[in-house]
Motif scaffolding. Sequence first.
Motif, PDB file in Angstrom:
ATOM      1  N   LYS A   1       0.832  -1.205   0.000  1.00 34.42           N
ATOM      2  CA  LYS A   1       0.000   0.000   0.000  1.00 34.42           C
ATOM      3  C   LYS A   1       0.867   1.256   0.000  1.00 34.42           C
ATOM      4  CE  LYS A   1      -4.222  -1.734   2.139  1.00 34.42           C
ATOM      5  NZ  LYS A   1      -5.098  -1.668   3.302  1.00 34.42           N
ATOM      6  N   LYS A   2       1.944   1.219   0.780  1.00 34.20           N
ATOM      7  CA  LYS A   2       2.852   2.361   0.853  1.00 34.20           C
ATOM      8  C   LYS A   2       3.539   2.596  -0.493  1.00 34.20           C
ATOM      9  CE  LYS A   2       6.588   4.250   3.652  1.00 34.20           C
ATOM     10  NZ  LYS A   2       7.517   4.013   4.766  1.00 34.20           N
ATOM     11  N   ALA A   3       3.910   1.523  -1.163  1.00 34.70           N
ATOM     12  CA  ALA A   3       4.608   1.626  -2.449  1.00 34.70           C
ATOM     13  C   ALA A   3       3.682   2.143  -3.537  1.00 34.70           C
ATOM     14  CB  ALA A   3       5.176   0.279  -2.851  1.00 34.70           C
ATOM     15  N   SER A   4       2.385   1.817  -3.456  1.00 35.95           N
ATOM     16  CA  SER A   4       1.461   2.250  -4.500  1.00 35.95           C
ATOM     17  C   SER A   4       0.888   3.636  -4.232  1.00 35.95           C
ATOM     18  CB  SER A   4       0.322   1.246  -4.643  1.00 35.95           C
ATOM     19  OG  SER A   4      -0.501   1.242  -3.490  1.00 35.95           O
ATOM     20  N   ALA A   5       1.118   4.166  -3.059  1.00 37.55           N
ATOM     21  CA  ALA A   5       0.570   5.501  -2.713  1.00 37.55           C
ATOM     22  C   ALA A   5       1.395   6.622  -3.287  1.00 37.55           C
ATOM     23  CB  ALA A   5       0.511   5.640  -1.199  1.00 37.55           C
TER      24      ALA A   5
END
Length: 89
Positions: free
Chosen positions: A85-89
């Motif tokens: 989730k952090k990488a896609s944000a």
Amino acid sequence: MKTATIPSLRVEPALRSAAEEVLRDGESLSGFVECAVRAQIQQRQEQAAFIARGLASRDRAKATGKYLSSAAVLKKLEARLAKAKKASA
């Protein structure tokens, strides 16, 4: 390269009509069926590989006596999800 054929398929008129309704521009019914067959083959190969990995993991756990608790597995999965989730944000 020689080509081969897949046996013709008899279906209900409603199924053929539904398939024709979802064809994309320039796509033939034959092309659609080929794509569906390829996708199903890939899905089944991936499923077989997944099952094989699971059975191998089970066998390793039995042989070594080392098992992970469900809490440990969930913790690792939650960490992976948070990272994704952090990488896609």
